[in-house]
Design a protein around this motif. Structure first.
Motif, short mmCIF file in Angstrom:
data_model
loop_
_atom_site.label_atom_id
_atom_site.label_comp_id
_atom_site.label_asym_id
_atom_site.label_seq_id
_atom_site.Cartn_x
_atom_site.Cartn_y
_atom_site.Cartn_z
N VAL A 92 -6.84 -10.59 0.18
CA VAL A 92 -6.51 -9.27 0.70
C VAL A 92 -5.09 -8.92 0.26
CG1 VAL A 92 -5.52 -10.06 2.90
CG2 VAL A 92 -6.69 -7.83 2.79
N THR A 93 -4.78 -7.65 0.20
CA THR A 93 -3.43 -7.22 -0.21
C THR A 93 -2.73 -6.53 0.95
OG1 THR A 93 -4.10 -5.03 -0.98
CG2 THR A 93 -4.26 -6.87 -2.56
N ALA A 94 -1.40 -6.51 0.88
CA ALA A 94 -0.63 -5.79 1.89
C ALA A 94 -0.96 -4.31 1.87
CB ALA A 94 0.86 -6.02 1.65
N ALA A 95 -1.25 -3.77 0.69
CA ALA A 95 -1.60 -2.35 0.59
C ALA A 95 -2.89 -2.04 1.34
CB ALA A 95 -1.73 -1.95 -0.88
N GLN A 96 -3.85 -2.95 1.29
CA GLN A 96 -5.10 -2.75 2.02
C GLN A 96 -4.86 -2.77 3.53
OE1 GLN A 96 -7.09 -6.00 -0.12
NE2 GLN A 96 -8.75 -4.57 -0.62
N VAL A 97 -3.97 -3.65 3.97
CA VAL A 97 -3.63 -3.71 5.39
C VAL A 97 -2.91 -2.43 5.82
CG1 VAL A 97 -2.30 -4.95 7.14
CG2 VAL A 97 -3.56 -6.23 5.38
#
Length: 366
Positions: A92-97
């Motif tokens: 998962v990426t920080a951008a998705q969060v």
């Protein structure tokens, strides 16, 4: 008759507390650390049930089987759950969060697995932690597989509940586990009327009867052998040096990946990007038309001691796991795993290059 494992003086509260302190140093944390008397599922479930309830909106990040389990627990607690699922071959990426927070600003709890030994991926917790801190949600992290294999820094990352177990990269016992708890997490639990009390799942019991009492009286008889094994495990890591232990795991992962690619036969890394691959274990995709569980069975028939396993559940047909953690994070183990897998592939008609795999392992080992 006497027995060195059975005829032991009772474990004192002071000894128990000293082991907690050593675990806290391993985590570089100033938070309270509670050693739970059971496998890591105990604090994993206990922390969710203590911190989440009907008023909670949780972002549950799914990068493997444990993320799915956490969502089930959260729903069972009455929480509203927003699942953020990514393919098991990625992280998962920080951008998705951040995007999930923008879509659901009411989220006040985030659950994440650091490294999924079952799928071989690892998530960028430091980057995600920054986003979670900005949003103000409580951050819950499963670091059971990652501790010892890569940095786990709850304070630096803003993790409020960080659960670890010793049975993987630490090379220790499975019967005890630990959780670091921030002051905000304790406050959230205390305000939750549904938080377990007078229960084996209860973290608040440990807070009120153990920590607040100055760690002088244990709640119940501790799992003595497991506690002593945990102490010995931490001593071994301290002696080798945490950085050296993590370097061994990183080398094992790099060598396994490189060796698998050089081996040929249609086998390839399951996790696509090197940056998303966990140091604790490497997952491989079986060649098309070859059943992974059957291939692993062939390999283990030749050498039952190898740390090989097929993927769990639906992944059993396509995924092979090389569990190069703890004492198995060595060049010899990695070489033996790939050589035996290569021989098993050759038996089913694949063309492999065992010598190239061996050279790749040697070249990739840092």
């Amino acid at each position: 008759m006497t027995h060195p494992f059975l005829d032991l003086a009772p474990l004192t509260a002071a000894r128990f507390a000293s082991i907690e302190d050593r675990v806290a140093r391993l985590l570089s944390t100033d938070q309270d650390v509670v050693i739970m008397q059971g496998e890591a599922l105990l604090p994993l479930e206990g922390a969710i049930r203590a911190a989440a309830g009907p008023g909670t909106t949780a972002l549950n990040i799914i990068t493997g089987p444990y993320g799915q389990t956490f969502g089930d627990w959260l729903r069972d607690c009455g929480a509203t759950v927003v699942d953020l699922a990514v393919p098991f071959h990625a992280a998962v990426t920080a951008a998705q969060v951040r995007a999930a927070f923008a879509e659901h600003p009411e989220i006040d709890f985030v659950s994440l697995v650091h490294a999924e030994a079952a799928t071989g991926n690892t998530n960028p917790v430091g980057e995600i932690g920054e986003v979670v801190r900005e949003h103000g949600a409580l951050f819950y992290l499963d670091a059971v597989a990652s501790i010892g294999a890569e940095p786990v820094l709850p304070d630096a990352w803003g993790v409020d509940l960080c659960v670890i177990g010793a049975q993987k990269a630490m090379g220790g016992p499975a019967g005890v586990s630990a959780v670091s708890v921030s002051e905000r997490a304790w406050a959230r639990m205390a305000a939750n009327p549904a938080a377990p009390r007078r229960s084996y799942l209860s973290l608040l019991d440990w807070k009120e009867r153990w920590i607040d009492g100055g760690r002088t009286t244990l709640l119940h008889a501790p799992a003595q052998l497991e506690m002593l094994a945990l102490e010995a495990c931490v001593e071994r890591i301290e002696a080798e040096g945490p950085a050296a232990v993590m370097a061994r795991h990183a080398s094992a992962a790099a060598a396994t990946r490189a060796g698998a690619l050089a081996l040929g036969g249609g086998i390839e890394p399951y996790v696509h990007e090197v940056s998303d691959a966990a140091p604790v274990a490497t997952t491989l995709r079986a060649p098309s038309g070859v059943d992974a569980s059957g291939l692993v069975a062939r390999a283990l028939a030749a050498d039952p001691a190898l740390p090989l396993a097929a993927g769990g559940g639906a992944l059993a047909k396509e995924m092979i796991r090389v569990n190069h953690y703890g004492p198995d994070a060595t060049r010899g183990v990695v070489r033996a795993c790939l050589a035996t897998l290569g021989s098993a592939l050759a038996e089913v008609g694949a063309t492999v290059d065992l010598e190239a795999a061996g050279r790749a392992v040697a070249d990739a080992w840092a």
